[in-house]
Write a protein that holds these residues in place. Structure first.
Motif, PDB file in Angstrom:
ATOM      1  N   ASP A  43      -6.145   7.834  11.591  1.00 32.02           N
ATOM      2  CA  ASP A  43      -6.035   8.831  10.528  1.00 32.02           C
ATOM      3  C   ASP A  43      -4.860   8.528   9.583  1.00 32.02           C
ATOM      4  OD1 ASP A  43      -7.052  10.999   9.192  1.00 32.02           O
ATOM      5  OD2 ASP A  43      -5.863  12.475  10.308  1.00 32.02           O
ATOM      6  N   ILE A  44      -4.686   7.242   9.308  1.00 33.65           N
ATOM      7  CA  ILE A  44      -3.694   6.834   8.303  1.00 33.65           C
ATOM      8  C   ILE A  44      -4.472   6.632   7.007  1.00 33.65           C
ATOM      9  CG2 ILE A  44      -2.027   5.065   7.614  1.00 33.65           C
ATOM     10  CD1 ILE A  44      -1.593   4.536  10.628  1.00 33.65           C
ATOM     11  N   ILE A  45      -4.120   7.430   6.002  1.00 27.33           N
ATOM     12  CA  ILE A  45      -4.946   7.483   4.796  1.00 27.33           C
ATOM     13  C   ILE A  45      -4.176   6.893   3.610  1.00 27.33           C
ATOM     14  CG2 ILE A  45      -6.246   9.007   3.252  1.00 27.33           C
ATOM     15  CD1 ILE A  45      -6.289  11.038   5.608  1.00 27.33           C
ATOM     16  N   LYS A  99     -10.239 -11.454   4.388  1.00 27.60           N
ATOM     17  CA  LYS A  99     -11.055 -10.232   4.291  1.00 27.60           C
ATOM     18  C   LYS A  99     -11.250  -9.598   5.668  1.00 27.60           C
ATOM     19  CE  LYS A  99     -14.060 -11.000   0.301  1.00 27.60           C
ATOM     20  NZ  LYS A  99     -15.419 -11.496  -0.032  1.00 27.60           N
ATOM     21  N   GLN A 100     -11.570 -10.416   6.661  1.00 27.28           N
ATOM     22  CA  GLN A 100     -11.811  -9.884   8.005  1.00 27.28           C
ATOM     23  C   GLN A 100     -10.586  -9.147   8.540  1.00 27.28           C
ATOM     24  OE1 GLN A 100     -15.109 -13.181   9.520  1.00 27.28           O
ATOM     25  NE2 GLN A 100     -13.019 -13.324  10.265  1.00 27.28           N
ATOM     26  N   HIS A 101      -9.410  -9.743   8.294  1.00 26.19           N
ATOM     27  CA  HIS A 101      -8.189  -9.074   8.747  1.00 26.19           C
ATOM     28  C   HIS A 101      -7.991  -7.747   8.028  1.00 26.19           C
ATOM     29  CE1 HIS A 101      -6.750 -12.992  10.543  1.00 26.19           C
ATOM     30  NE2 HIS A 101      -6.585 -12.117  11.503  1.00 26.19           N
ATOM     31  N   ILE A 102      -8.304  -7.740   6.753  1.00 31.23           N
ATOM     32  CA  ILE A 102      -8.166  -6.497   5.992  1.00 31.23           C
ATOM     33  C   ILE A 102      -9.124  -5.446   6.539  1.00 31.23           C
ATOM     34  CG2 ILE A 102      -8.581  -5.447   3.717  1.00 31.23           C
ATOM     35  CD1 ILE A 102      -7.399  -8.034   2.483  1.00 31.23           C
ATOM     36  N   TRP A 103     -10.362  -5.853   6.838  1.00 33.27           N
ATOM     37  CA  TRP A 103     -11.328  -4.898   7.401  1.00 33.27           C
ATOM     38  C   TRP A 103     -10.839  -4.371   8.753  1.00 33.27           C
ATOM     39  CZ3 TRP A 103     -15.800  -8.864   6.442  1.00 33.27           C
ATOM     40  CH2 TRP A 103     -16.148  -8.848   5.098  1.00 33.27           C
ATOM     41  N   ALA A 104     -10.276  -5.264   9.554  1.00 37.40           N
ATOM     42  CA  ALA A 104      -9.789  -4.842  10.874  1.00 37.40           C
ATOM     43  C   ALA A 104      -8.671  -3.815  10.731  1.00 37.40           C
ATOM     44  CB  ALA A 104      -9.308  -6.058  11.673  1.00 37.40           C
ATOM     45  N   VAL A 105      -7.711  -4.108   9.842  1.00 36.56           N
ATOM     46  CA  VAL A 105      -6.603  -3.160   9.661  1.00 36.56           C
ATOM     47  C   VAL A 105      -7.130  -1.842   9.118  1.00 36.56           C
ATOM     48  CG1 VAL A 105      -4.422  -2.709   8.480  1.00 36.56           C
ATOM     49  CG2 VAL A 105      -4.912  -5.018   9.334  1.00 36.56           C
ATOM     50  N   ASP A 106      -8.044  -1.934   8.136  1.00 38.53           N
ATOM     51  CA  ASP A 106      -8.659  -0.709   7.592  1.00 38.53           C
ATOM     52  C   ASP A 106      -9.275   0.118   8.718  1.00 38.53           C
ATOM     53  OD1 ASP A 106      -8.014  -1.083   4.961  1.00 38.53           O
ATOM     54  OD2 ASP A 106      -9.933  -1.991   4.398  1.00 38.53           O
ATOM     55  N   GLY A 107      -9.964  -0.568   9.627  1.00 34.12           N
ATOM     56  CA  GLY A 107     -10.629   0.109  10.740  1.00 34.12           C
ATOM     57  C   GLY A 107      -9.639   0.836  11.638  1.00 34.12           C
ATOM     58  N   PHE A 108      -8.545   0.163  11.981  1.00 36.84           N
ATOM     59  CA  PHE A 108      -7.540   0.807  12.842  1.00 36.84           C
ATOM     60  C   PHE A 108      -6.815   1.932  12.106  1.00 36.84           C
ATOM     61  CE2 PHE A 108      -8.192  -2.972  15.467  1.00 36.84           C
ATOM     62  CZ  PHE A 108      -8.224  -2.390  16.731  1.00 36.84           C
ATOM     63  N   MET A 109      -6.594   1.745  10.803  1.00 34.52           N
ATOM     64  CA  MET A 109      -5.975   2.843  10.035  1.00 34.52           C
ATOM     65  C   MET A 109      -6.873   4.080  10.089  1.00 34.52           C
ATOM     66  SD  MET A 109      -4.318   0.891   6.721  1.00 34.52           S
ATOM     67  CE  MET A 109      -4.056   2.424   5.821  1.00 34.52           C
ATOM     68  N   LEU A 111       0.815  -1.217   0.000  1.00 33.27           N
ATOM     69  CA  LEU A 111       0.000   0.000   0.000  1.00 33.27           C
ATOM     70  C   LEU A 111       0.854   1.275   0.000  1.00 33.27           C
ATOM     71  CD1 LEU A 111      -3.108   0.161   0.113  1.00 33.27           C
ATOM     72  CD2 LEU A 111      -2.918   0.563   2.558  1.00 33.27           C
ATOM     73  N   SER A 112       0.443   2.236  -0.814  1.00 31.46           N
ATOM     74  CA  SER A 112       1.048   3.574  -0.748  1.00 31.46           C
ATOM     75  C   SER A 112       0.136   4.470   0.073  1.00 31.46           C
ATOM     76  CB  SER A 112       1.193   4.171  -2.146  1.00 31.46           C
ATOM     77  OG  SER A 112       2.082   3.405  -2.904  1.00 31.46           O
ATOM     78  N   LEU A 113       0.741   5.383   0.828  1.00 35.10           N
ATOM     79  CA  LEU A 113      -0.050   6.183   1.764  1.00 35.10           C
ATOM     80  C   LEU A 113      -0.019   7.666   1.436  1.00 35.10           C
ATOM     81  CD1 LEU A 113       1.053   4.555   5.140  1.00 35.10           C
ATOM     82  CD2 LEU A 113      -1.025   4.079   3.834  1.00 35.10           C
ATOM     83  N   GLU A 114      -1.141   8.292   1.722  1.00 33.38           N
ATOM     84  CA  GLU A 114      -1.239   9.746   1.633  1.00 33.38           C
ATOM     85  C   GLU A 114      -0.781  10.359   2.964  1.00 33.38           C
ATOM     86  OE1 GLU A 114      -1.836  11.561  -0.908  1.00 33.38           O
ATOM     87  OE2 GLU A 114      -1.891  13.458   0.171  1.00 33.38           O
ATOM     88  N   LYS A 115      -1.247   9.764   4.070  1.00 33.06           N
ATOM     89  CA  LYS A 115      -0.932  10.307   5.389  1.00 33.06           C
ATOM     90  C   LYS A 115      -0.634   9.189   6.376  1.00 33.06           C
ATOM     91  CE  LYS A 115      -2.708  13.296   9.014  1.00 33.06           C
ATOM     92  NZ  LYS A 115      -3.871  13.948   9.601  1.00 33.06           N
ATOM     93  N   GLY A 116       0.298   9.414   7.289  1.00 33.72           N
ATOM     94  CA  GLY A 116       0.663   8.416   8.290  1.00 33.72           C
ATOM     95  C   GLY A 116       1.601   7.366   7.709  1.00 33.72           C
ATOM     96  N   ASN A 117       1.939   6.389   8.540  1.00 28.37           N
ATOM     97  CA  ASN A 117       2.926   5.385   8.121  1.00 28.37           C
ATOM     98  C   ASN A 117       2.478   3.979   8.497  1.00 28.37           C
ATOM     99  OD1 ASN A 117       4.808   7.675   7.658  1.00 28.37           O
ATOM    100  ND2 ASN A 117       4.824   7.720   9.900  1.00 28.37           N
ATOM    101  N   LEU A 118       2.927   3.027   7.696  1.00 33.56           N
ATOM    102  CA  LEU A 118       2.726   1.617   8.035  1.00 33.56           C
ATOM    103  C   LEU A 118       4.077   0.929   8.106  1.00 33.56           C
ATOM    104  CD1 LEU A 118      -0.181   0.399   5.688  1.00 33.56           C
ATOM    105  CD2 LEU A 118      -0.318   0.845   8.144  1.00 33.56           C
ATOM    106  N   ILE A 119       4.195   0.030   9.087  1.00 31.51           N
ATOM    107  CA  ILE A 119       5.312  -0.920   9.092  1.00 31.51           C
ATOM    108  C   ILE A 119       4.648  -2.285   9.011  1.00 31.51           C
ATOM    109  CG2 ILE A 119       7.326  -1.818  10.300  1.00 31.51           C
ATOM    110  CD1 ILE A 119       7.430   0.798  11.907  1.00 31.51           C
ATOM    111  N   VAL A 120       4.994  -3.062   7.982  1.00 33.26           N
ATOM    112  CA  VAL A 120       4.322  -4.345   7.784  1.00 33.26           C
ATOM    113  C   VAL A 120       5.351  -5.471   7.783  1.00 33.26           C
ATOM    114  CG1 VAL A 120       2.718  -5.657   6.343  1.00 33.26           C
ATOM    115  CG2 VAL A 120       2.586  -3.157   6.380  1.00 33.26           C
ATOM    116  N   VAL A 121       5.120  -6.438   8.652  1.00 35.29           N
ATOM    117  CA  VAL A 121       5.932  -7.656   8.676  1.00 35.29           C
ATOM    118  C   VAL A 121       4.963  -8.799   8.367  1.00 35.29           C
ATOM    119  CG1 VAL A 121       7.500  -9.109  10.025  1.00 35.29           C
ATOM    120  CG2 VAL A 121       7.346  -6.648  10.515  1.00 35.29           C
ATOM    121  N   PRO A 122       4.807  -9.133   7.084  1.00 35.74           N
ATOM    122  CA  PRO A 122       3.766 -10.110   6.754  1.00 35.74           C
ATOM    123  C   PRO A 122       4.046 -11.493   7.341  1.00 35.74           C
ATOM    124  CG  PRO A 122       4.511  -8.945   4.784  1.00 35.74           C
ATOM    125  CD  PRO A 122       5.487  -8.619   5.890  1.00 35.74           C
ATOM    126  N   ARG A 123       5.322 -11.895   7.362  1.00 37.59           N
ATOM    127  CA  ARG A 123       5.657 -13.265   7.749  1.00 37.59           C
ATOM    128  C   ARG A 123       6.745 -13.247   8.831  1.00 37.59           C
ATOM    129  NH1 ARG A 123       4.026 -12.870   2.828  1.00 37.59           N
ATOM    130  NH2 ARG A 123       2.565 -14.411   2.003  1.00 37.59           N
TER     131      ARG A 123
END
Ligand SMILES: [Zn+2]
Length: 500
Positions: A271-273, A257-267, A79-91
């Motif tokens: 205010d991570i856009i 999908k549920q995990h994606i919705w959860a992350v979307d919700g916390f983002m 994902l590319s972001l407009e605002k805020g930051n993500l650190i992702v460790v998928p595995r």
């Protein structure tokens, strides 16, 4: 002694991580590999928004038999972001993922507080700890057995189960003792996200619930969580942390999908856009072209490689591999269709170049070399070779529709009124599209004079040439100058014979 050295290494990793976090990366994405080449290689993806904001850490695959989490994390790694930051460790625990097992030596999610067993899990946990403390919120993506319920309903649905819940170690994160820090209502955060998620889950028995482990309480059902990653986040880094638990028994697609919705919700809460749509204009780059000759089994020809064929062979470009999937076409220079030669069977009579394009960008070339010497091309085998160092530029011209090959610094004699096309240049190591071929005294593109004159019909009798740019200022002797990175690397002379 060995322990001491390892500790020093971990400390060093910490310093590197913190330094990286301090740099300005607005709008960028980075990919860091820890323990490269080892079996527990750890990939960390960071996305920095154009506008500064909070940082959310997403960890998947800390236990290898929970694919819903790591497959969802993949989505956010890109994902590319407009605002805020993500650190992702998928595995986080790749060895356990390859075995589809919860753990290899030890449960990685029980090593965050006071475990001193040295193994690969310990090395990964050291990195994760650093990442947690660099973040403002932490989500650990899991799959849980059964279905969590606040009251006992059945063996599979009760307060001790995990599935379909968002877990925290307490209802409130107490931070008020720290200067300037406020308490954080974790229950409220989780319930906000859960409400959003449940709107997308039609089956009420599959709705998510808030699951407060009350980990520090003497009567907690989950004292083992006092060694977990979320516990470390809450108690050491003082940031909100949640376990997202999709029920193991649900279909994989739903879990992801549920995990994606959860992350979307916390983002959204933080205010991570994301960029909409994710705009990431990386430079188009071709890696391979897949070509068959006379209906042979296709061969893979790398960027700037040469394929030796015989005059009259029929070639077909089946596909090109680039860093993009869409907008791809090929152009066999001097042959074929106006827009796209992909999958077309084309008879090749002269050496030429095949240019790969992503939309209107040229992203790489391969060369077709005609070899007329009998026996030069082994029968039944296609010869692919690397491009040699520039053995001089050659020019491929068309004069009144006839192809003419011209060596660098040669003269071309035209009659007044002849129609000249500079089809292309044949070069060595460097892609011909990196050069500029400029007919001095002719403007090919009026709207944008970039000096590039390949492909235009230059009618020597139509008054399109500007005599003041001719070598003798009389409009009969011109030159075509080839530059690479602004430096002249070759030219040919165009002599026009005026028979008046
Ligand atoms: Zn788990």
């Amino acid at each position: 002694m060995a322990l001491r050295i390892k500790k020093a290494v971990y400390a060093l990793i910490g310093i590197v991580l913190m330094t990286a976090a301090g740099l300005c990366h607005a709008g960028q994405k980075t990919h860091t590999v820890f323990f490269e080449g080892e079996e527990n290689e750890l990939h960390v993806f960071r996305s920095f928004g154009r506008v500064e904001g909070k940082t959310l850490l997403i960890v998947g695959g800390i236990q290898g038999d929970e694919p819903g989490g790591f497959l969802a994390a993949d989505y956010f790694a890109d994902l590319s972001l407009e605002k805020g930051n993500l650190i992702v460790v998928p595995r986080a625990n790749f060895p356990s993922i390859t075995k589809k097992e919860r753990q290899i030596n030890q449960d990685m999610n029980r090593k965050f507080m006071d475990d001193h067993t040295r193994n690969y899990e310990a090395k990964v946990v050291e990195v994760l700890k650093e990442l947690i403390c660099q973040s403002d919120c932490f989500l650990n993506l899991h799959e849980g057995s059964g279905f969590y319920s606040a009251t006992w309903e059945s063996e599979q649905r009760n307060p001790g189960r995990y599935g379909q819940s968002i877990i925290s170690d307490a209802a409130v994160l107490r931070r008020a003792k720290n200067a300037g820090a406020k308490d954080i209502d974790l229950e409220k955060m989780a319930l906000t996200v859960i409400e959003r998620m449940n709107a997308s889950i039609p089956v009420p028995s599959q709705h998510f619930h808030f699951n407060n482990h009350r980990t520090n309480q003497p009567d907690s059902l989950h004292k083992e969580q006092r060694r977990s990653a979320t516990y470390y986040a809450m108690n050491i880094c003082k940031i909100p942390a949640f376990g997202i638990e999709s029920a193991k028994s649900l279909p994989l697609e739903q879990k992801v999908k549920q995990h994606i919705w959860a992350v979307d919700g916390f983002m959204a809460l933080m205010d991570i856009i994301p960029k909409t749509p994710g705009i990431d204009l990386k430079k188009p780059e071709m890696q391979y072209m897949i070509i068959s000759v006379n209906d042979s089994i296709p061969v893979v020809v790398g960027k700037m490689q040469r394929l030796t064929i015989k005059r009259g062979d029929v070639i077909q470009v089946h596909d090109i591999i680039t860093n993009y999937e869409r907008g791809l076409s090929v152009d066999v220079i001097g042959l074929g269709n106006e827009f796209n030669d992909m999958k077309k069977k084309l008879k090749i009579l002269e050496s030429t170049r095949i240019e790969a394009k992503k939309d209107f960008y040229t992203c790489g070339s391969v060369f077709l070399d005609i070899r007329d010497t009998p026996g030069a091309v082994p029968i039944g085998r296609l010869a692919v070779s690397d491009s040699k160092k520039a053995d001089g530029i050659r020019y491929k011209l068309k004069v009144n529709g006839e192809t003419v090959m011209v060596d660098n610094y040669d003269h071309v004699r035209l009659n007044y009124g002849d129609r000249l096309v500079i089809v292309d240049i044949i070069t060595g190591d460097i892609d011909p599209s990196e050069y500029v071929v400029n007919f001095k005294g002719f403007v090919g593109n009026n709207s944008r004079n970039d000096g590039e004159d390949r492909g235009y019909v230059i009618d020597t009798g139509a008054g399109v040439l500007m005599p003041r740019y001719s070598l003798e200022r009389k409009g009969l002797k011109y030159h075509v100058v080839t530059t690479l990175g602004g430096e002249e690397v070759g030219k040919i002379y165009i002599d026009i014979l005026k028979n008046s």
